[in-house]
Design an enzyme around this catalytic site. Structure first.
Site, PDB file in Angstrom:
ATOM      1  N   ARG A  92      24.071 -15.875   9.744  1.00 43.57           N
ATOM      2  CA  ARG A  92      22.931 -15.089   9.296  1.00 43.57           C
ATOM      3  C   ARG A  92      22.145 -15.808   8.196  1.00 43.57           C
ATOM      4  O   ARG A  92      20.971 -15.539   7.980  1.00 43.57           O
ATOM      5  CB  ARG A  92      23.345 -13.713   8.851  1.00 43.57           C
ATOM      6  CG  ARG A  92      24.639 -13.703   8.077  1.00 43.57           C
ATOM      7  CD  ARG A  92      25.021 -12.318   7.725  1.00 43.57           C
ATOM      8  NE  ARG A  92      24.204 -11.770   6.711  1.00 43.57           N
ATOM      9  CZ  ARG A  92      22.988 -11.368   6.655  1.00 43.57           C
ATOM     10  NH1 ARG A  92      22.349 -11.364   7.516  1.00 43.57           N
ATOM     11  NH2 ARG A  92      22.328 -10.939   5.718  1.00 43.57           N
ATOM     12  N   CYS A 116      27.126  -7.860  10.852  1.00 45.17           N
ATOM     13  CA  CYS A 116      28.332  -8.686  11.005  1.00 45.17           C
ATOM     14  C   CYS A 116      29.519  -7.782  10.633  1.00 45.17           C
ATOM     15  O   CYS A 116      29.350  -6.612  10.332  1.00 45.17           O
ATOM     16  CB  CYS A 116      28.263  -9.916  10.109  1.00 45.17           C
ATOM     17  SG  CYS A 116      28.471  -9.532   8.376  1.00 45.17           S
ATOM     18  N   ILE A 331      29.356  -3.726  -2.968  1.00 46.43           N
ATOM     19  CA  ILE A 331      28.248  -4.531  -2.431  1.00 46.43           C
ATOM     20  C   ILE A 331      28.075  -4.331  -0.933  1.00 46.43           C
ATOM     21  O   ILE A 331      26.958  -4.135  -0.440  1.00 46.43           O
ATOM     22  CB  ILE A 331      28.480  -6.047  -2.723  1.00 46.43           C
ATOM     23  CG1 ILE A 331      28.673  -6.281  -4.220  1.00 46.43           C
ATOM     24  CG2 ILE A 331      27.334  -6.884  -2.166  1.00 46.43           C
ATOM     25  CD1 ILE A 331      27.458  -6.023  -5.087  1.00 46.43           C
ATOM     26  N   ARG A 403      34.449 -21.817   8.526  1.00 42.99           N
ATOM     27  CA  ARG A 403      33.049 -21.688   8.092  1.00 42.99           C
ATOM     28  C   ARG A 403      32.912 -22.047   6.616  1.00 42.99           C
ATOM     29  O   ARG A 403      31.877 -22.516   6.190  1.00 42.99           O
ATOM     30  CB  ARG A 403      32.570 -20.245   8.285  1.00 42.99           C
ATOM     31  CG  ARG A 403      32.631 -19.771   9.712  1.00 42.99           C
ATOM     32  CD  ARG A 403      31.954 -18.446   9.852  1.00 42.99           C
ATOM     33  NE  ARG A 403      30.598 -18.482   9.283  1.00 42.99           N
ATOM     34  CZ  ARG A 403      29.742 -17.479   9.402  1.00 42.99           C
ATOM     35  NH1 ARG A 403      30.095 -16.394  10.048  1.00 42.99           N
ATOM     36  NH2 ARG A 403      28.538 -17.557   8.881  1.00 42.99           N
TER      37      ARG A 403
HETATM   38  C1  EPZ Z   1      25.069 -13.712  -0.004  1.00 46.14           C
HETATM   39  O1  EPZ Z   1      24.799 -12.937   1.144  1.00 46.14           O
HETATM   40  C2  EPZ Z   1      26.263 -14.590   0.341  1.00 46.14           C
HETATM   41  N1  EPZ Z   1      25.909 -15.478   1.452  1.00 46.14           N
HETATM   42  C3  EPZ Z   1      27.451 -13.716   0.711  1.00 46.14           C
HETATM   43  O2  EPZ Z   1      28.560 -14.571   0.940  1.00 46.14           O
HETATM   44  C4  EPZ Z   1      27.778 -12.811  -0.470  1.00 46.14           C
HETATM   45  O3  EPZ Z   1      28.839 -11.937  -0.114  1.00 46.14           O
HETATM   46  C5  EPZ Z   1      26.536 -11.986  -0.851  1.00 46.14           C
HETATM   47  O4  EPZ Z   1      25.425 -12.871  -1.115  1.00 46.14           O
HETATM   48  C6  EPZ Z   1      26.762 -11.124  -2.085  1.00 46.14           C
HETATM   49  O5  EPZ Z   1      27.125 -11.937  -3.164  1.00 46.14           O
HETATM   50  C7  EPZ Z   1      25.175 -16.591   1.200  1.00 46.14           C
HETATM   51  O6  EPZ Z   1      24.803 -16.867   0.073  1.00 46.14           O
HETATM   52  C8  EPZ Z   1      24.875 -17.465   2.370  1.00 46.14           C
HETATM   53  P1  EPZ Z   1      22.812  -9.899  -0.432  1.00 46.14           P
HETATM   54  P2  EPZ Z   1      23.420 -12.078   1.232  1.00 46.14           P
HETATM   55  O7  EPZ Z   1      21.446 -10.000   0.155  1.00 46.14           O
HETATM   56  O8  EPZ Z   1      22.349 -12.763   0.499  1.00 46.14           O
HETATM   57  C9  EPZ Z   1      21.866  -5.430   0.892  1.00 46.14           C
HETATM   58  C10 EPZ Z   1      30.387 -15.470   2.113  1.00 46.14           C
HETATM   59  O9  EPZ Z   1      31.503 -14.978   2.338  1.00 46.14           O
HETATM   60  N2  EPZ Z   1      20.562  -5.962   1.345  1.00 46.14           N
HETATM   61  O10 EPZ Z   1      22.999 -10.267  -1.871  1.00 46.14           O
HETATM   62  O11 EPZ Z   1      23.197 -11.744   2.664  1.00 46.14           O
HETATM   63  C11 EPZ Z   1      23.027  -6.007   1.707  1.00 46.14           C
HETATM   64  O12 EPZ Z   1      23.232  -5.258   2.886  1.00 46.14           O
HETATM   65  C12 EPZ Z   1      29.139 -14.610   2.249  1.00 46.14           C
HETATM   66  O13 EPZ Z   1      30.195 -16.653   1.732  1.00 46.14           O
HETATM   67  C13 EPZ Z   1      19.604  -5.093   1.860  1.00 46.14           C
HETATM   68  O14 EPZ Z   1      19.832  -3.884   1.968  1.00 46.14           O
HETATM   69  O15 EPZ Z   1      23.826 -10.759   0.438  1.00 46.14           O
HETATM   70  C14 EPZ Z   1      24.193  -5.895   0.746  1.00 46.14           C
HETATM   71  O16 EPZ Z   1      24.720  -4.578   0.799  1.00 46.14           O
HETATM   72  C15 EPZ Z   1      29.465 -13.226   2.798  1.00 46.14           C
HETATM   73  N3  EPZ Z   1      18.409  -5.602   2.268  1.00 46.14           N
HETATM   74  C16 EPZ Z   1      23.548  -6.125  -0.632  1.00 46.14           C
HETATM   75  O17 EPZ Z   1      22.135  -5.898  -0.440  1.00 46.14           O
HETATM   76  C17 EPZ Z   1      18.101  -6.940   2.163  1.00 46.14           C
HETATM   77  O18 EPZ Z   1      16.974  -7.334   2.516  1.00 46.14           O
HETATM   78  C18 EPZ Z   1      23.718  -7.538  -1.180  1.00 46.14           C
HETATM   79  O19 EPZ Z   1      23.367  -8.416  -0.144  1.00 46.14           O
HETATM   80  C19 EPZ Z   1      19.078  -7.812   1.647  1.00 46.14           C
HETATM   81  C20 EPZ Z   1      20.301  -7.306   1.227  1.00 46.14           C
END
Ligand code: EPZ
Length: 424
Positions: A92, A116, A331, A403
């Site tokens: 993603r 996911c 989160i 990964r």
């Molecule tokens: C990043 O994901 C990391 N991935 C994740 O690591 C990590 O768990 C996460 O940040 C939180 O720290 C990468 O950096 C590639 P978010 P990301 O946007 O950016 C909601 C791993 O294991 N949200 O900070 O996708 C979302 O659903 C991975 O290495 C919205 O609602 O996470 C979540 O509940 C897993 N709308 C919260 O915000 C949006 O447009 C935080 O998500 C974006 C996010």
């Protein structure tokens, strides 16, 4: 498919080198799309996910050469093309090409990532932010088709939740916009700071590193630069907890203790001996003292709070304690996939919504079994429990592990573990 076999009950002793951060490498590789020329990235881990994003930018016209942990990426001939569902569904973080493509080419069409194992994972904050910069986004047949009319214009973007990749995508879109962009309630993870350093190395003008308000003064052009990827704080935390769980004494080199404030605090509270130096962390836990591990509560938060990416691993460690603790996941909505598998190893865990109560059984409580990996960090939690468990554990679907953990088998065996892969 391959499975991982672990003979548990062996102490971990020695020293291992921590690799570059997966979650910094992905946005920084995407950022090479912003400027033509040959970019140099050092300390880049060789992982399934980094190979995926390199394939993706290759489809967009970039060429890449790897020399050890250094990547030379030539992004002179970037051309527009759609980013397919097949690619995005495997990772993603492919959505991270949206920002740089909008900045460089004015157009990007990327499949929506879909959910996911750990949650729905929407990208509405990314899309709303782009629209604030004058981008027109349409969602059709599972794709987001984004294009700017004229130039990208600076604007103010307020994140409802400090999204990590949302902040990164908007940073990369704003650096070539006309005027100033302010990101409010932005994410503050160290990986964002690494991206800001790279963008400024390329000639951007970004202020506010490490804070939740980032100001970007748009510039006319950027040029290729050389940037080092920061150490992987999640890999670091995973090995710290593996050594504490298995018992032993080891040093992690090439890491950044300052990026793990919450975890180090919790490990010491639990009774794990931790010593930090400038770029290394030493951890020790005598095998015959593991039952002295205290039950310690954690609640996952955005940085610098306790990282959600280290929640599953801490739960594995707590199953060995002689106490009770509550683990709260704030989160993601479904990040307890490891619980059922840990129970198969003998763990006593009760879940209620986004809380899990772990009743530690002491080290004798875990016994090897066949378990299944469901997502990247859940699988590392099973590795930790298996290292501590008596007897043999078989972990299937280990492509999840590959990964995010470079040379995991070699690193663990280098510490005295007995781990190997077999075909399922
Ligand atoms: C990043 O994901 C990391 N991935 C994740 O690591 C990590 O768990 C996460 O940040 C939180 O720290 C990468 O950096 C590639 P978010 P990301 O946007 O950016 C909601 C791993 O294991 N949200 O900070 O996708 C979302 O659903 C991975 O290495 C919205 O609602 O996470 C979540 O509940 C897993 N709308 C919260 O915000 C949006 O447009 C935080 O998500 C974006 C996010």
């Amino acid at each position: 498919m391959e499975k991982l076999i672990i003979e548990g009950g062996r102490e971990l002793v020695g020293s291992i080198q921590i690799s570059g951060a997966k979650n910094a490498a992905l946005p920084l590789i995407a950022a090479t799309l912003l400027a033509p020329g040959i970019h140099e990235l050092t300390n880049v881990p060789d992982l399934r996910d980094t190979r995926t994003i390199l394939a993706l930018i290759g489809e967009l016209g970039c060429t890449c050469r790897r020399q050890g942990s250094t990547l030379y990426i030539d992004s002179s001939d970037v051309a527009y093309s759609e980013v397919s569902y097949d690619l995005v569904k495997t990772m993603r973080a492919s959505v991270l090409v949206l920002g740089p493509l909008l900045a460089r080419l004015g157009r990007a069409k990327v499949s929506l990532p879909g959910g996911c194992a750990i949650g729905e994972r929407p990208i509405n904050f990314h899309i709303r932010g782009f629209e604030r910069l004058g981008v027109h986004c349409t969602l059709e047949q599972g794709y987001v088709d984004a294009r700017r009319e004229g130039e990208l214009k600076g604007g103010t973007v307020h994140f409802d939740i400090p999204s990590v990749t949302g902040t990164e995508n908007l940073l990369m879109a704003a650096v070539l916009a006309r005027g100033t962009t302010v990101l409010k309630n932005a994410a503050r993870e160290p990986e964002i700071g690494n991206l800001i350093d790279m963008l400024n190395n390329m000639g951007a003008e970004v202020e506010g590193k490490g804070t939740d308000q980032i100001t970007i003064h748009g510039v006319d052009k950027l040029s290729a630069a050389k940037t080092a990827i920061i150490p992987d704080r999640i890999e670091t935390g995973t090995y710290l907890m593996a050594i504490a769980a298995a018992g032993g004494q080891a040093t992690l080199t090439g890491c950044e203790p300052g990026h793990l404030p919450a975890l180090l605090d919790k490990l010491m509270e639990a009774g794990v001996e931790v010593k930090t130096a400038e770029n290394s962390i030493s951890v020790s836990m005598a095998s015959n003292r593991r039952q002295a591990l205290k039950g310690v509560d954690i609640k996952t938060m955005v940085y610098p709070g306790y990282p959600t990416d280290l929640q599953a691993q801490f739960m594995a460690l707590m199953t060995l304690s002689s106490g009770i603790c509550v683990i709260k996941e704030t989160i993601f909505e479904n990040r307890f996939m490891h619980v059922a598998e840990l129970r198969r190893l003998g763990a006593q865990i009760q879940t209620e919504g986004n809380s899990a109560v772990v009743t530690g059984r002491g080290p004798e409580g875990l016994n090897g079994a066949r378990v299944m990996a469901t997502d990247l960090r859940a699988s590392s939690s099973l590795v930790i429990a298996a290292l501590a468990a008596a007897g043999r554990t078989e972990i299937s679907r280990i492509y999840h592990l590959e990964r995010g953990y470079e040379n995991l088998v070699d690193k663990l065996n280098g510490l005295g573990a007995k781990v190997w892969k077999e075909n399922e």
